[in-house]
Scaffold this motif. Structure first.
Motif, PDB file in Angstrom:
ATOM      1  N   ARG A 109     -16.039   9.769 -15.530  1.00  7.10           N
ATOM      2  CA  ARG A 109     -14.965  10.300 -15.404  1.00  7.10           C
ATOM      3  C   ARG A 109     -14.341  10.885 -13.920  1.00  7.10           C
ATOM      4  O   ARG A 109     -13.419  10.028 -13.435  1.00  7.10           O
ATOM      5  CB  ARG A 109     -14.690  11.629 -15.948  1.00  7.10           C
ATOM      6  N   VAL A 110     -15.594  10.319 -13.095  1.00  6.67           N
ATOM      7  CA  VAL A 110     -14.752  10.824 -11.369  1.00  6.67           C
ATOM      8  C   VAL A 110     -14.589   9.683 -10.982  1.00  6.67           C
ATOM      9  O   VAL A 110     -13.595   9.558 -10.472  1.00  6.67           O
ATOM     10  CB  VAL A 110     -16.182  11.322 -11.000  1.00  6.67           C
ATOM     11  N   LEU A 111     -15.796   8.671 -11.146  1.00 10.20           N
ATOM     12  CA  LEU A 111     -15.174   7.544 -11.459  1.00 10.20           C
ATOM     13  C   LEU A 111     -13.791   6.888 -11.574  1.00 10.20           C
ATOM     14  O   LEU A 111     -13.708   6.363 -10.412  1.00 10.20           O
ATOM     15  CB  LEU A 111     -16.324   6.023 -11.742  1.00 10.20           C
ATOM     16  N   ARG A 112     -13.166   7.231 -12.925  1.00 12.15           N
ATOM     17  CA  ARG A 112     -11.949   6.637 -13.300  1.00 12.15           C
ATOM     18  C   ARG A 112     -11.128   7.645 -11.823  1.00 12.15           C
ATOM     19  O   ARG A 112     -10.187   7.023 -11.585  1.00 12.15           O
ATOM     20  CB  ARG A 112     -11.747   7.481 -14.477  1.00 12.15           C
ATOM     21  N   LEU A 113     -11.370   8.944 -12.174  1.00  8.17           N
ATOM     22  CA  LEU A 113     -10.523   9.231 -10.466  1.00  8.17           C
ATOM     23  C   LEU A 113     -10.793   9.144  -9.699  1.00  8.17           C
ATOM     24  O   LEU A 113      -9.602   8.463  -9.234  1.00  8.17           O
ATOM     25  CB  LEU A 113     -10.943  10.745 -10.687  1.00  8.17           C
ATOM     26  N   LEU A 114     -11.531   8.230  -8.670  1.00  8.61           N
ATOM     27  CA  LEU A 114     -11.537   7.057  -7.720  1.00  8.61           C
ATOM     28  C   LEU A 114     -10.497   6.115  -7.644  1.00  8.61           C
ATOM     29  O   LEU A 114      -9.794   6.045  -6.290  1.00  8.61           O
ATOM     30  CB  LEU A 114     -12.864   6.998  -6.843  1.00  8.61           C
ATOM     31  N   LEU A 115     -11.300   5.557  -9.235  1.00  8.99           N
ATOM     32  CA  LEU A 115     -10.111   4.234  -8.830  1.00  8.99           C
ATOM     33  C   LEU A 115      -8.715   4.632  -9.391  1.00  8.99           C
ATOM     34  O   LEU A 115      -7.788   3.631  -8.902  1.00  8.99           O
ATOM     35  CB  LEU A 115     -10.814   3.471 -10.422  1.00  8.99           C
ATOM     36  N   ALA A 116      -8.650   5.786  -9.502  1.00  7.07           N
ATOM     37  CA  ALA A 116      -6.703   6.519 -10.210  1.00  7.07           C
ATOM     38  C   ALA A 116      -6.551   6.464  -8.556  1.00  7.07           C
ATOM     39  O   ALA A 116      -5.178   5.807  -8.370  1.00  7.07           O
ATOM     40  CB  ALA A 116      -7.062   7.070 -10.919  1.00  7.07           C
ATOM     41  N   GLU A 117      -6.919   7.161  -7.706  1.00  4.78           N
ATOM     42  CA  GLU A 117      -6.363   6.892  -6.394  1.00  4.78           C
ATOM     43  C   GLU A 117      -6.478   5.684  -5.790  1.00  4.78           C
ATOM     44  O   GLU A 117      -5.499   5.044  -4.821  1.00  4.78           O
ATOM     45  CB  GLU A 117      -7.797   8.146  -5.283  1.00  4.78           C
ATOM     46  N   ALA A 118      -6.990   5.035  -5.746  1.00  2.00           N
ATOM     47  CA  ALA A 118      -7.068   3.447  -5.498  1.00  2.00           C
ATOM     48  C   ALA A 118      -6.026   3.166  -5.602  1.00  2.00           C
ATOM     49  O   ALA A 118      -5.324   2.570  -5.185  1.00  2.00           O
ATOM     50  CB  ALA A 118      -8.626   2.570  -5.439  1.00  2.00           C
ATOM     51  N   GLY A 119      -6.283   3.117  -7.387  1.00  6.07           N
ATOM     52  CA  GLY A 119      -4.908   2.384  -7.445  1.00  6.07           C
ATOM     53  C   GLY A 119      -3.803   3.071  -7.189  1.00  6.07           C
ATOM     54  O   GLY A 119      -2.393   1.597  -7.464  1.00  6.07           O
ATOM     55  N   ALA A 120      -3.803   4.429  -7.245  1.00  3.94           N
ATOM     56  CA  ALA A 120      -2.012   4.883  -6.651  1.00  3.94           C
ATOM     57  C   ALA A 120      -2.041   4.217  -5.135  1.00  3.94           C
ATOM     58  O   ALA A 120      -0.424   3.556  -4.742  1.00  3.94           O
ATOM     59  CB  ALA A 120      -2.231   6.076  -6.717  1.00  3.94           C
ATOM     60  N   ILE A 121      -2.985   3.858  -4.568  1.00  3.48           N
ATOM     61  CA  ILE A 121      -2.874   3.579  -2.781  1.00  3.48           C
ATOM     62  C   ILE A 121      -1.994   1.909  -2.973  1.00  3.48           C
ATOM     63  O   ILE A 121      -1.238   1.344  -2.096  1.00  3.48           O
ATOM     64  CB  ILE A 121      -4.263   3.232  -2.294  1.00  3.48           C
ATOM     65  N   ALA A 122      -2.927   1.715  -3.697  1.00  2.00           N
ATOM     66  CA  ALA A 122      -2.854  -0.358  -3.977  1.00  2.00           C
ATOM     67  C   ALA A 122      -1.452  -0.910  -4.364  1.00  2.00           C
ATOM     68  O   ALA A 122      -0.240  -0.898  -4.480  1.00  2.00           O
ATOM     69  CB  ALA A 122      -3.772  -0.760  -5.140  1.00  2.00           C
ATOM     70  N   ALA A 123      -0.845   0.817  -5.755  1.00  2.00           N
ATOM     71  CA  ALA A 123       0.526   0.912  -6.564  1.00  2.00           C
ATOM     72  C   ALA A 123       1.623   0.748  -4.885  1.00  2.00           C
ATOM     73  O   ALA A 123       2.804   0.521  -4.932  1.00  2.00           O
ATOM     74  CB  ALA A 123       0.526   1.952  -7.170  1.00  2.00           C
ATOM     75  N   ALA A 124       0.847   1.973  -4.063  1.00  2.00           N
ATOM     76  CA  ALA A 124       2.664   1.617  -3.141  1.00  2.00           C
ATOM     77  C   ALA A 124       2.335   0.719  -1.906  1.00  2.00           C
ATOM     78  O   ALA A 124       3.342  -0.010  -1.489  1.00  2.00           O
ATOM     79  CB  ALA A 124       1.714   3.990  -2.734  1.00  2.00           C
ATOM     80  N   ALA A 125       0.995   0.585  -1.559  1.00  2.00           N
ATOM     81  CA  ALA A 125       1.273  -0.804  -0.678  1.00  2.00           C
ATOM     82  C   ALA A 125       1.673  -2.124  -1.072  1.00  2.00           C
ATOM     83  O   ALA A 125       1.884  -2.500  -0.659  1.00  2.00           O
ATOM     84  CB  ALA A 125      -0.391  -0.860  -0.941  1.00  2.00           C
ATOM     85  N   SER A 126       1.578  -1.708  -2.704  1.00  2.00           N
ATOM     86  CA  SER A 126       2.093  -3.123  -2.863  1.00  2.00           C
ATOM     87  C   SER A 126       3.837  -3.241  -3.499  1.00  2.00           C
ATOM     88  O   SER A 126       4.454  -4.134  -2.608  1.00  2.00           O
ATOM     89  CB  SER A 126       1.690  -3.191  -4.418  1.00  2.00           C
ATOM     90  N   VAL A 127       4.066  -2.171  -3.021  1.00  2.00           N
ATOM     91  CA  VAL A 127       5.872  -1.870  -2.800  1.00  2.00           C
ATOM     92  C   VAL A 127       6.707  -2.155  -1.514  1.00  2.00           C
ATOM     93  O   VAL A 127       7.117  -3.251  -1.135  1.00  2.00           O
ATOM     94  CB  VAL A 127       6.206  -0.588  -3.065  1.00  2.00           C
ATOM     95  N   VAL A 128       5.226  -1.731  -0.313  1.00  2.00           N
ATOM     96  CA  VAL A 128       5.615  -2.084   0.829  1.00  2.00           C
ATOM     97  C   VAL A 128       5.122  -3.694   1.490  1.00  2.00           C
ATOM     98  O   VAL A 128       6.474  -4.445   2.148  1.00  2.00           O
ATOM     99  CB  VAL A 128       4.462  -1.210   2.125  1.00  2.00           C
ATOM    100  N   ALA A 129       4.554  -4.120   0.149  1.00  2.00           N
ATOM    101  CA  ALA A 129       4.217  -5.445   0.283  1.00  2.00           C
ATOM    102  C   ALA A 129       5.152  -6.330   0.380  1.00  2.00           C
ATOM    103  O   ALA A 129       5.545  -7.217   0.662  1.00  2.00           O
ATOM    104  CB  ALA A 129       2.542  -5.890  -0.279  1.00  2.00           C
ATOM    105  N   TRP A 130       6.194  -6.189  -0.499  1.00  8.90           N
ATOM    106  CA  TRP A 130       7.764  -7.074  -1.340  1.00  8.90           C
ATOM    107  C   TRP A 130       8.320  -6.408  -0.078  1.00  8.90           C
ATOM    108  O   TRP A 130       8.643  -7.410  -0.198  1.00  8.90           O
ATOM    109  CB  TRP A 130       7.710  -5.864  -2.808  1.00  8.90           C
ATOM    110  N   ALA A 131       8.852  -5.333   0.183  1.00 17.64           N
ATOM    111  CA  ALA A 131       9.388  -4.856   0.804  1.00 17.64           C
ATOM    112  C   ALA A 131       8.978  -6.158   2.429  1.00 17.64           C
ATOM    113  O   ALA A 131      10.005  -6.714   3.151  1.00 17.64           O
ATOM    114  CB  ALA A 131       9.784  -3.863   1.429  1.00 17.64           C
ATOM    115  N   ILE A 132       7.612  -6.790   2.617  1.00 22.40           N
ATOM    116  CA  ILE A 132       7.221  -6.582   3.650  1.00 22.40           C
ATOM    117  C   ILE A 132       8.019  -8.590   3.322  1.00 22.40           C
ATOM    118  O   ILE A 132       9.022  -9.557   3.913  1.00 22.40           O
ATOM    119  CB  ILE A 132       5.759  -7.216   3.953  1.00 22.40           C
ATOM    120  N   VAL A 133       7.941  -8.594   1.433  1.00 26.55           N
ATOM    121  CA  VAL A 133       7.999 -10.231   1.515  1.00 26.55           C
ATOM    122  C   VAL A 133       9.212 -10.535   1.135  1.00 26.55           C
ATOM    123  O   VAL A 133       9.426 -11.844   2.045  1.00 26.55           O
ATOM    124  CB  VAL A 133       6.937 -10.788   0.450  1.00 26.55           C
ATOM    125  N   TRP A 134      10.506  -9.609   1.202  1.00 23.08           N
ATOM    126  CA  TRP A 134      11.559 -10.099   1.162  1.00 23.08           C
ATOM    127  C   TRP A 134      11.716 -10.232   2.557  1.00 23.08           C
ATOM    128  O   TRP A 134      13.065 -11.227   2.683  1.00 23.08           O
ATOM    129  CB  TRP A 134      12.326  -9.108  -0.223  1.00 23.08           C
TER     130      TRP A 134
END
Lengths: 888, 109
Positions: A399-424
């Motif tokens: 459960r704790v690991l999932r929470l940490l993965l979720a946090e990393a996931g939230a970061i990766a998701a937000a970063a991917s938005v920034v990344a797409w902006a850079i790509v475009w």
């Protein structure tokens, strides 16, 4: 119930999502929705009812998956105890809220990772579109470009080759087509434009797989000797030159004054071979008088299933039959036809640059990830308490690991938005800047493989961050519960991990910095190269005399001998001369020749050298000193021809001897009928293939008065600003004949700059990436040390109190930080050859392990690291032991 | 269970069932809610609220298959429990007390 009112079932996606819902309830609910649909259909019509039911199904699916304020469909769902998507969603939302509460941390980590992913994806998408994607021609993987090959030399093909191949086509080729690039004056109604044109064989567009959008392909006899002359034009040309109502098919356009009938209109986007061309006159394929010149690239399409080996051996067979026919004008017994992959040759100039930039952004991504991971470790350490409480309250390890993965996931998701902006944004910039520099720039885009790459990189960073954070927190988790005020709760393991990550950033940044510094150094060396002449005030322009009025060489010479003295008499102009090349660049090619006193061995290829046709005034315009002999003068009446060579030529063929009086025959000149050319003078070297060309092949100059061409580059040396003198020159020429176009005005400095453009782009780009890498790395070491100081206040305070003094505290912090930086830098220096050795071909007069560059980068990196550790160091030194100890 | 507050939508659903004679299944309930409030009501929201109210002990349900031979459907009828009646009565009293004397103020706005 009428059949028309039968309630629609949920769509496939909805059904998939609904599988998460409890089936017993779902059936009931769907039945109720269907019943309600009947009521609505009766009340407000089937259309409105269908829209409603689709909405209702979507709402249902959404609730089944994530639940909302109303609570999820499944009554057994009671918060986070049940796993699966709803719980993960909840975890991600929880993490997102947590990240919002730490905006600085989140902004830092999201922009760092976004930059890494975005930069890598951007460059990958360019590599993908330019180097990997098949050319936009049907069956493009079977398309090849024919080459004449002699030993290590390879060059283009000629009309003689084309003619021979058309007569007896090799079996392995489905079809072949050829073209030649020219510039012609094009007129439709009145106005004449000087345009780049492409003269193509009648089947050219068929071979490329393009069908005219209006009209037809050239057919039958068109393109053979004596047939009516026809041309195809692009949409843009059609729109510009004909009114919308006019049918352009069958109309006449004038190409250098000759009428050509328009038989077809083709698309503007024809692919990388035809960028910027609007008019395609059909080429007459006829038996040529000699083997050269080699201005007719031939493209071929192999038959499906034909192997390159078979195709090559067939071309060899053709060569063995064809080349001896031209033995007199082409005495190269070992030369033969071969081919290269069409895509490969189109992108060969940029593939190395792109791969270097791709590895540079790859390095940047690694640094960004290490940086983000180290930030997460720091955060993980401060959250040890929260996680410890959670596990004490019964949350499982998973459960704790999932929470940490979720946090990393939230970061990766937000970063991917920034990344797409850079790509475009990045793709948009590259599309605009890359025109004329990057082949296939108009094909740039996001292909599925790029999306796959992006997803893979994003997923990898997600897992990486999740695991790093998990690693960092797992060990200290249960221990931290008893910890007081969440102070020194980060375990030594987490600290070591962070220091390791920061050290890794240094190790990765160093090769990148060295690579960038080597490129900048190369550019600098190339830029400070001498042109071989003083470029101040030198400009050149293309002047094309219409062939109708200036059909004979005498007419062309008469024009110039009248006009040149008048140009030189203009107040702003000091000198003017003619050449068919503009140093230090823009040389179309060389020619081969045979030296009288150096007969070739049986298997030896004749030497080649840059070949410039110029009048005697050209030398004085550029200010080239005569080192030996004389300049050629006037038109020689005998059969002898005279040439001037440069120092490099002398050095190459007659080192330590005099070249004056030596004789040679130029390639393409029949051995028996061709006059000897005699070297009459030697001039200073001039760069002809870019400032960074070191080959020193030696240039041969031929007299314009002997080889008179109607299209020449007029060079002027202005008194003062070169471009300011151009309008006067243009006016003078056009006053004499308004039909003469004056085009392509460029100063010698601009040509030099242009010759280094590719080098400049690469070094700017890699330099920028290296700068970012250094910044991230330094931020990383600062972060670690600041964190260290913040969490060791008590320890530092005690040390100061025990007599270590403020200087001791400062030294302690700086030493800790610099140890990491120095260790990383050392590893980085050891790794450097891995990046710089493959770059050797891009470097100019600097070794891949240049000591000056290596030491400069090391000193720069370590001093910036020192500055970054001094800030937390000073903070440590100002720690007041009394205050910190009292706070305990 | 303590006297948990009734949500606005829960409140509306209870009243609508009362309006339909104290017992109803979800389809007429949705139509009644829409007719009275003038807003589109999501079937799945109603479904969820009905379940929740049942869990809270404010509704009792029974399955009715008397129309199965016509429509092929089994309906689930919900009925207000005495507890729900008490809660509605209490809340009405509170609201009326609070509204006393100010209704006209709103009309002037």
């Amino acid at each position: 119930m009428t059949p028309g009112h039968e309630a629609p079932r949920p769509g496939p996606v909805t059904r998939l999502l609904l599988r998460r819902a409890d089936p017993k309830h779902l059936e009931q609910l769907l039945a109720e929705i269907a019943e309600l649909y009947e009521h609505r259909a009766a009340a407000s019509g089937p259309e409105a009812a269908r829209r409603w039911i689709r909405r209702e199904h979507r709402r249902l699916a959404w609730r089944a998956v994530v639940g909302d304020r109303m609570g999820p469909i499944d009554p057994s769902y009671a918060g986070s105890t049940r796993g699966g998507v709803p719980a993960l969603w909840q975890d991600i939302r929880h993490s997102a809220r947590g990240l919002r509460r730490a905006p600085l941390f989140t902004a830092a980590i999201v922009s760092t990772v976004g930059l890494g992913i975005g930069g890598t994806t951007l460059v990958f998408s360019i590599v993908d579109s330019v180097l990997i994607a098949p050319l936009d021609y049907p069956g493009s993987e079977r398309m090849v470009l024919l080459r004449t090959i002699d030993g290590d030399n390879a060059w283009s093909t000629s009309m003689a080759d084309l003619h021979g191949l058309v007569e007896t086509p090799p079996e392995a080729f489905e079809d072949i087509a050829a073209y030649t690039r020219r510039r012609n004056r094009i007129a439709v109604t009145g106005d004449t434009e000087l345009l780049r044109t492409k003269w193509v064989t009648a089947n050219y567009f068929e071979v490329l797989g393009h069908t005219p959008i209006e009209g037809r392909h050239p057919t039958g006899p068109e393109g053979t000797e004596g047939a009516p002359r026809v041309a195809l034009v692009t949409e843009t040309f059609r729109t510009r030159s004909f009114s919308a109502e006019t049918d352009p098919i069958g109309r006449s356009i004038l190409v250098d004054g000759q009428p050509f009938e328009v038989v077809g209109v083709v698309l503007d986007r024809l692919g990388p071979l035809d960028v910027g061309i609007e008019v395609f006159p059909v080429l007459e394929v006829a038996a040529p008088p000699r083997k050269g010149p080699f201005f007719f690239p031939i493209i071929g399409r192999l038959r499906p299933g034909a192997t390159p080996e078979v195709a090559r051996s067939q071309l060899r067979a053709v060569s063995e039959r064809l080349f001896p026919i031209w033995q007199n004008s082409f005495p190269q017994p070992n030369a033969h036809l071969g081919f290269v992959d069409l895509k490969e040759i189109l992108v060969q100039n940029v593939s190395r640059t792109l791969m270097v930039v791709l590895s540079a952004v790859g390095f940047l991504l690694l640094i960004a990830s290490a940086n983000a991971a180290s930030l997460l470790v720091a955060r993980g350490a401060t959250r040890t308490r929260e996680l410890a409480v959670r596990s004490a309250l019964g949350a499982s390890r998973g459960r704790v690991l999932r929470l940490l993965l979720a946090e990393a996931g939230a970061i990766a998701a937000a970063a991917s938005v920034v990344a797409w902006a850079i790509v475009w944004i990045g793709l948009d910039v590259v599309r605009r800047v890359g025109v004329g520099r990057l082949p296939r720039v108009e094909e740039l885009g996001i292909r599925p493989s790029t999306i796959g790459f992006f997803l893979a990189v994003t997923a990898a960073s997600w897992v990486l961050f999740g695991l790093v954070a998990a690693l960092a927190t797992a060990r200290a988790r249960t221990a931290g519960v008893a910890g007081t005020q969440g102070r020194s709760t980060s375990g030594p393991a987490a600290n070591a991990l962070r220091r390791g990550l920061v050290g890794a950033q240094f190790a990765i940044a160093i090769p990148l910095l060295v690579g960038a510094a080597l490129l900048v150094r190369s550019l600098d060396r190339a830029q400070s190269e001498s042109f071989g002449f003083d470029p101040t005030g030198v400009a050149s322009m293309l002047v094309t005399l219409p062939q109708e009025q200036y059909a004979s060489p005498e007419a062309v010479r008469a024009f110039w001998s009248d006009v040149l003295p008048r140009i030189e008499a203009l107040p702003g102009v000091a000198a003017a001369g003619l050449a068919d090349a503009r140093p230090p660049m823009a040389l179309d090619g060389g020619n081969n020749f045979l030296l009288e006193d150096r007969p070739l061995a049986a298997d030896e290829a004749p030497p080649t050298a840059p070949w410039i046709t110029a009048d005697a005034r050209f030398f004085s315009t550029l200010g080239l000193r005569l080192l030996e002999g004389r300049f050629y003068e006037a038109v020689p009446q005998d059969t002898m021809r005279y040439a001037v060579v440069d120092e490099s030529w002398v050095q190459r063929f007659y080192p330590g001897e005099s070249a004056v009086g030596r004789r040679f025959r130029s390639g393409g000149c029949t051995v028996d009928g061709c006059p000897w050319a005699e070297v009459v003078g030697v001039v200073e070297n001039v760069k002809t293939s870019g400032l960074d060309d070191t080959r020193a092949l030696g240039t041969i100059y031929f007299d314009f008065n002997a080889d008179t061409y109607s299209s020449m580059l007029l060079h002027i040396r202005a008194r003062g600003d070169a471009l300011a003198a151009v309008p006067g020159v243009r006016a003078l020429i056009q006053e004499r004949d308004p039909a003469i176009p004056v085009a392509d005005v460029m100063t010698a400095t601009e040509i030099a700059t242009e010759s280094l453009a590719g080098r400049r782009y690469t070094s700017t780009l890699v330099g920028l990436l290296a700068g970012l890498a250094l910044l991230l790395t330094v931020v990383g070491v600062y972060g670690v040390m600041a964190y260290y100081v913040q969490h060791h206040v008590r320890e530092i305070g005690i040390r100061i109190a025990l007599g270590g003094g403020p200087t001791g505290a400062l030294k302690g912090v700086v030493a800790r930080g610099m140890f990491v930086a120095a260790a990383g830098t050392t590893i980085g220096l050891l790794l450097t050859p891995l990046l710089t050795r493959p770059m050797a071909g891009m470097l100019y007069r600097v070794s891949p392990m240049d000591f000056g560059v290596l030491s400069a980068v090391t000193i720069l990196t370590l001093s910036v690291a020192l500055a970054a550790t001094l800030i937390p160091g000073r903070q440590a030194a100002t720690t007041d032991p009394a205050t910190t100890l009292r706070e305990e | 269970m303590g006297r948990e507050r009734l949500g606005e939508f829960e409140h509306q659903v209870l009243l609508a069932i009362l309006r339909l004679g104290g017992e109803a299944y979800s389809v007429p309930l949705v139509l009644e809610l829409e007719e009275r409030t003038g807003r589109e009501v999501s079937q799945s929201s109603v479904f969820i609220v009905l379940q929740r109210l049942e869990k809270k002990g404010l509704l009792a349900s029974r399955m009715d298959d008397s129309t199965k031979h016509e429509t092929g459907r089994v309906r689930r009828y919900f009925e207000l429990t005495p507890e729900a009646m008490i809660r509605l009565r209490d809340s009405r009293r509170d609201f009326v007390a609070l509204w006393d004397g100010i209704a006209t103020v709103l009309d002037e706005v």
